[in-house]
Design a protein around this motif. Sequence first.
Motif, PDB file in Angstrom:
ATOM      1  N   ASN A  73      13.397   3.934  -6.763  1.00  0.00           N
ATOM      2  CA  ASN A  73      13.806   3.276  -8.009  1.00  0.00           C
ATOM      3  C   ASN A  73      13.970   1.770  -7.824  1.00  0.00           C
ATOM      4  OD1 ASN A  73      13.912   5.835  -9.100  1.00  0.00           O
ATOM      5  ND2 ASN A  73      16.138   5.948  -9.127  1.00  0.00           N
ATOM      6  N   LEU A  74      14.609   1.375  -6.742  1.00  0.00           N
ATOM      7  CA  LEU A  74      14.889  -0.047  -6.543  1.00  0.00           C
ATOM      8  C   LEU A  74      13.646  -0.826  -6.126  1.00  0.00           C
ATOM      9  CD1 LEU A  74      18.422  -0.102  -4.902  1.00  0.00           C
ATOM     10  CD2 LEU A  74      17.749  -1.142  -7.054  1.00  0.00           C
ATOM     11  N   VAL A  75      12.798  -0.216  -5.305  1.00  0.00           N
ATOM     12  CA  VAL A  75      11.591  -0.893  -4.843  1.00  0.00           C
ATOM     13  C   VAL A  75      10.507  -0.871  -5.920  1.00  0.00           C
ATOM     14  CG1 VAL A  75       9.803  -0.872  -3.046  1.00  0.00           C
ATOM     15  CG2 VAL A  75      12.153  -0.371  -2.434  1.00  0.00           C
ATOM     16  N   GLU A  76      10.660   0.040  -6.868  1.00  0.00           N
ATOM     17  CA  GLU A  76       9.650   0.227  -7.923  1.00  0.00           C
ATOM     18  C   GLU A  76       8.290   0.571  -7.335  1.00  0.00           C
ATOM     19  OE1 GLU A  76      10.484  -2.163 -11.881  1.00  0.00           O
ATOM     20  OE2 GLU A  76      10.351  -3.572 -10.208  1.00  0.00           O
ATOM     21  N   HIS A  77       8.307   1.523  -6.433  1.00  0.00           N
ATOM     22  CA  HIS A  77       7.079   1.942  -5.762  1.00  0.00           C
ATOM     23  C   HIS A  77       7.251   3.388  -5.328  1.00  0.00           C
ATOM     24  CE1 HIS A  77       3.717   1.975  -2.892  1.00  0.00           C
ATOM     25  NE2 HIS A  77       3.323   0.832  -3.423  1.00  0.00           N
ATOM     26  N   ALA A  78       6.159   4.141  -5.352  1.00  0.00           N
ATOM     27  CA  ALA A  78       6.202   5.525  -4.889  1.00  0.00           C
ATOM     28  C   ALA A  78       6.533   5.570  -3.401  1.00  0.00           C
ATOM     29  CB  ALA A  78       4.870   6.216  -5.159  1.00  0.00           C
ATOM     30  N   GLY A 131       0.815  -1.202   0.000  1.00  0.00           N
ATOM     31  CA  GLY A 131       0.000   0.000   0.000  1.00  0.00           C
ATOM     32  C   GLY A 131       0.851   1.254   0.000  1.00  0.00           C
ATOM     33  N   ALA A 132       0.448   2.237   0.764  1.00  0.00           N
ATOM     34  CA  ALA A 132       1.231   3.466   0.875  1.00  0.00           C
ATOM     35  C   ALA A 132       2.572   3.141   1.541  1.00  0.00           C
ATOM     36  CB  ALA A 132       0.469   4.502   1.699  1.00  0.00           C
ATOM     37  N   LEU A 133       3.667   3.707   1.018  1.00  0.00           N
ATOM     38  CA  LEU A 133       5.006   3.477   1.562  1.00  0.00           C
ATOM     39  C   LEU A 133       5.569   4.804   2.051  1.00  0.00           C
ATOM     40  CD1 LEU A 133       7.476   1.719   2.133  1.00  0.00           C
ATOM     41  CD2 LEU A 133       8.170   2.031  -0.254  1.00  0.00           C
ATOM     42  N   TYR A 134       5.593   4.970   3.370  1.00  0.00           N
ATOM     43  CA  TYR A 134       6.071   6.200   3.998  1.00  0.00           C
ATOM     44  C   TYR A 134       7.542   6.044   4.394  1.00  0.00           C
ATOM     45  CZ  TYR A 134       1.026   6.957   4.571  1.00  0.00           C
ATOM     46  OH  TYR A 134      -0.327   7.092   4.355  1.00  0.00           O
ATOM     47  N   VAL A 135       8.253   7.160   4.453  1.00  0.00           N
ATOM     48  CA  VAL A 135       9.627   7.144   4.940  1.00  0.00           C
ATOM     49  C   VAL A 135       9.785   8.226   5.993  1.00  0.00           C
ATOM     50  CG1 VAL A 135      10.630   6.158   2.847  1.00  0.00           C
ATOM     51  CG2 VAL A 135      10.403   8.644   3.032  1.00  0.00           C
ATOM     52  N   ASP A 136      10.609   7.933   6.988  1.00  0.00           N
ATOM     53  CA  ASP A 136      10.862   8.903   8.044  1.00  0.00           C
ATOM     54  C   ASP A 136      12.262   8.703   8.593  1.00  0.00           C
ATOM     55  OD1 ASP A 136      10.668   7.187  10.685  1.00  0.00           O
ATOM     56  OD2 ASP A 136       8.967   6.567   9.464  1.00  0.00           O
ATOM     57  N   GLY A 137      12.639   9.557   9.531  1.00  0.00           N
ATOM     58  CA  GLY A 137      13.999   9.574  10.041  1.00  0.00           C
ATOM     59  C   GLY A 137      14.826  10.588   9.274  1.00  0.00           C
ATOM     60  N   GLY A 138      15.942  11.024   9.862  1.00  0.00           N
ATOM     61  CA  GLY A 138      16.756  12.072   9.257  1.00  0.00           C
ATOM     62  C   GLY A 138      17.100  11.850   7.797  1.00  0.00           C
ATOM     63  N   THR A 178       3.455  16.285   2.875  1.00  0.00           N
ATOM     64  CA  THR A 178       4.169  15.175   2.260  1.00  0.00           C
ATOM     65  C   THR A 178       4.569  15.497   0.822  1.00  0.00           C
ATOM     66  OG1 THR A 178       2.117  14.135   1.479  1.00  0.00           O
ATOM     67  CG2 THR A 178       2.932  13.470   3.648  1.00  0.00           C
ATOM     68  N   GLN A 179       5.547  14.750   0.341  1.00  0.00           N
ATOM     69  CA  GLN A 179       5.968  14.819  -1.050  1.00  0.00           C
ATOM     70  C   GLN A 179       6.062  13.394  -1.571  1.00  0.00           C
ATOM     71  OE1 GLN A 179       9.649  16.869  -1.754  1.00  0.00           O
ATOM     72  NE2 GLN A 179       9.808  16.243  -3.884  1.00  0.00           N
ATOM     73  N   ILE A 180       5.500  13.151  -2.740  1.00  0.00           N
ATOM     74  CA  ILE A 180       5.516  11.811  -3.323  1.00  0.00           C
ATOM     75  C   ILE A 180       6.655  11.708  -4.332  1.00  0.00           C
ATOM     76  CG2 ILE A 180       4.226  10.110  -4.659  1.00  0.00           C
ATOM     77  CD1 ILE A 180       1.665  11.264  -3.508  1.00  0.00           C
ATOM     78  N   ILE A 181       7.513  10.714  -4.124  1.00  0.00           N
ATOM     79  CA  ILE A 181       8.649  10.457  -5.010  1.00  0.00           C
ATOM     80  C   ILE A 181       8.333   9.203  -5.810  1.00  0.00           C
ATOM     81  CG2 ILE A 181      11.124   9.961  -5.121  1.00  0.00           C
ATOM     82  CD1 ILE A 181      11.310  11.311  -2.326  1.00  0.00           C
ATOM     83  N   THR A 182       8.260   9.337  -7.115  1.00  0.00           N
ATOM     84  CA  THR A 182       7.896   8.201  -7.969  1.00  0.00           C
ATOM     85  C   THR A 182       9.154   7.578  -8.573  1.00  0.00           C
ATOM     86  OG1 THR A 182       7.563   9.683  -9.833  1.00  0.00           O
ATOM     87  CG2 THR A 182       5.639   9.140  -8.509  1.00  0.00           C
ATOM     88  N   PRO A 183       9.113   6.271  -8.844  1.00  0.00           N
ATOM     89  CA  PRO A 183      10.312   5.593  -9.365  1.00  0.00           C
ATOM     90  C   PRO A 183      10.690   6.062 -10.758  1.00  0.00           C
ATOM     91  CG  PRO A 183       8.425   4.098  -9.328  1.00  0.00           C
ATOM     92  CD  PRO A 183       8.004   5.335  -8.616  1.00  0.00           C
ATOM     93  N   GLN A 184      11.990   6.139 -10.999  1.00  0.00           N
ATOM     94  CA  GLN A 184      12.527   6.465 -12.307  1.00  0.00           C
ATOM     95  C   GLN A 184      13.155   5.212 -12.916  1.00  0.00           C
ATOM     96  OE1 GLN A 184      15.290   9.617 -11.468  1.00  0.00           O
ATOM     97  NE2 GLN A 184      13.683  11.158 -11.189  1.00  0.00           N
ATOM     98  N   PRO A 185      13.208   5.097 -14.228  1.00  0.00           N
ATOM     99  CA  PRO A 185      13.772   3.889 -14.843  1.00  0.00           C
ATOM    100  C   PRO A 185      15.283   3.776 -14.620  1.00  0.00           C
ATOM    101  CG  PRO A 185      13.262   5.541 -16.510  1.00  0.00           C
ATOM    102  CD  PRO A 185      12.693   6.051 -15.228  1.00  0.00           C
ATOM    103  N   VAL A 186      15.726   2.635 -14.145  1.00  0.00           N
ATOM    104  CA  VAL A 186      17.139   2.313 -13.999  1.00  0.00           C
ATOM    105  C   VAL A 186      17.332   0.855 -14.400  1.00  0.00           C
ATOM    106  CG1 VAL A 186      17.578   3.988 -12.149  1.00  0.00           C
ATOM    107  CG2 VAL A 186      16.824   1.682 -11.559  1.00  0.00           C
ATOM    108  N   ASP A 187      18.564   0.473 -14.640  1.00  0.00           N
ATOM    109  CA  ASP A 187      18.873  -0.918 -14.966  1.00  0.00           C
ATOM    110  C   ASP A 187      18.930  -1.709 -13.661  1.00  0.00           C
ATOM    111  OD1 ASP A 187      19.736  -3.333 -15.896  1.00  0.00           O
ATOM    112  OD2 ASP A 187      21.537  -2.567 -16.893  1.00  0.00           O
ATOM    113  N   LEU A 207      18.651  10.183  -1.761  1.00  0.00           N
ATOM    114  CA  LEU A 207      18.589   8.876  -1.115  1.00  0.00           C
ATOM    115  C   LEU A 207      17.223   8.231  -1.308  1.00  0.00           C
ATOM    116  CD1 LEU A 207      20.456   9.518   2.265  1.00  0.00           C
ATOM    117  CD2 LEU A 207      21.325   8.294   0.266  1.00  0.00           C
ATOM    118  N   MET A 208      16.170   9.011  -1.155  1.00  0.00           N
ATOM    119  CA  MET A 208      14.825   8.445  -1.265  1.00  0.00           C
ATOM    120  C   MET A 208      14.464   8.116  -2.708  1.00  0.00           C
ATOM    121  SD  MET A 208      13.960   8.052   1.796  1.00  0.00           S
ATOM    122  CE  MET A 208      15.730   7.805   2.095  1.00  0.00           C
TER     123      MET A 208
END
Length: 488
Positions: free
Chosen positions: A411-416, A391-398, A454-463, A405-406
């Motif tokens: 990109n790796l998780v392939e999830h916003a 579902g929703a994937l939140y991030v927290d901590g410094g 909040t700000q939503i970061i969407t995955p970008q294409p990577v190999d 970093l986020m």
Amino acid sequence: MRAILAIDQGTTNSKAVLVSEEGQVVARGSASVGITYPKPGWVEQEPCRIYASVCEAIEACLAVAPAAAVEAVAISNQRESVTMWDAETGEPLGPVVSWQCRRTAPACERLIAEGHQDRVRALTGLPLDPMFPGSKYRWLLERARAGRRVRLGTIDSWLVHCLTGGRRHACDASNAARSQLFDLQDQRWSKELGEVFGVDIALLPEVVDSSGDFGATLGLPGVPDGTPIRAAIGDSHAALFGHGAFQPGDAKVTFGTGSSVMTTLPQFIAPQNGITTTLAWRIAGKPTFAFEGNILVSAASLPWMAGILGLPDVAALVDLAATAEPGGPGFVPAFVGLGAPYWSSDARALFSQINFGTTRAQMARSVTDSIAFQVHDVIKAMRAQSGGELGALYVDGGPSQNLFLMQCVSNLVEHAVIQCAAPEASALGAAYLAGLSLGFWSDLKVIERLPRSTQIITPQPVDRQTLLDTWKDAIARSTARRTPANGE
């Protein structure tokens, strides 16, 4: 202004925040804690310094908003760190044995060899590993002076003891669930588990709902005596609650010294695939469960690498890493072994696939990427077991405040990834739980609707596959058992 004073006691510092009835942080304070490494793999803190840092953080916080009326105190705390004190005088009788400490690895190996692994996991949702308190409690008890009445506890129970002037010995259900002495199904201390670890469960604190009555303050500087303590919860659980991640499949990643990946479950599910099942929180006697993956070293590798490269700080390291394209060498931050989903005490930190063309920027990038790779591995294991959608994937901590970093994580998780402007998710979660008991907020739906920036970061294409192949190779090298030079 009516407010809740939330304490967030962490591994490297203690924070205090005031949370208003609108659910907003209106004042902050912090103080460093200090940590020592007396032997390789041993990690300790001083119990009295932890409490002193909490008092300093509270003093700094209240100075920002002197007109605030503190209605209640709430606690979120570093988990799996334990200590022991005199039941009569309150004098600490040992260090705080940190969640990072590996001193009881031989004891855990013996328990595994004796065949206790499956039973402990079935009752607690946790593997036999020195990260968890059961074996640490035994280590402390073996060093207690004969004839002394002792109390054992996680950091929340030590703070409750200090905040109430020694009148209360209690912890919350989420912290109890991380001890390996608490039966998740029966929701009580287990005599059977006490016998496995050699711990008298009568020495453990009373288990209270996360939103419950932990006594009242006595002698806390700046806070009137008798102020109720109405919530306590492990910091990672508090962050999940603070985000309003109440729906099954909702998840969060807390980034810090280590990292905790947690996703809410519809009911208890026995763990597999290197992850754990934990009690997220308990309200009115009803537990909510979650999957969790504990990453032992995450952002702690950043200042280490900055020092190696001669950079002034972590920000400079991340800026350097951002100049390198994805790829390059692999890095595994197994400074104290590996946690989820590998659980390898034998793993060692290393770089792999370095050549004469490897640059400083690539080295920096491999360290920052290791944070994202570990999150990827845990979420992959969770998805494999739950069978449900993330579902929703939140991030927290410094570190969650760093966009680069986020973006790597997304990109790796392939999830916003939902990046929250306020980094104090753990403190907010504890405050929301206290607010439930005070009537600040009537139910979880009201808390879920509280405004959050909040700000939503969407995955970008990577190999991804090439990147993951390098990471898997590095992990294989890190976890391969080494043969000592002397052949022993």
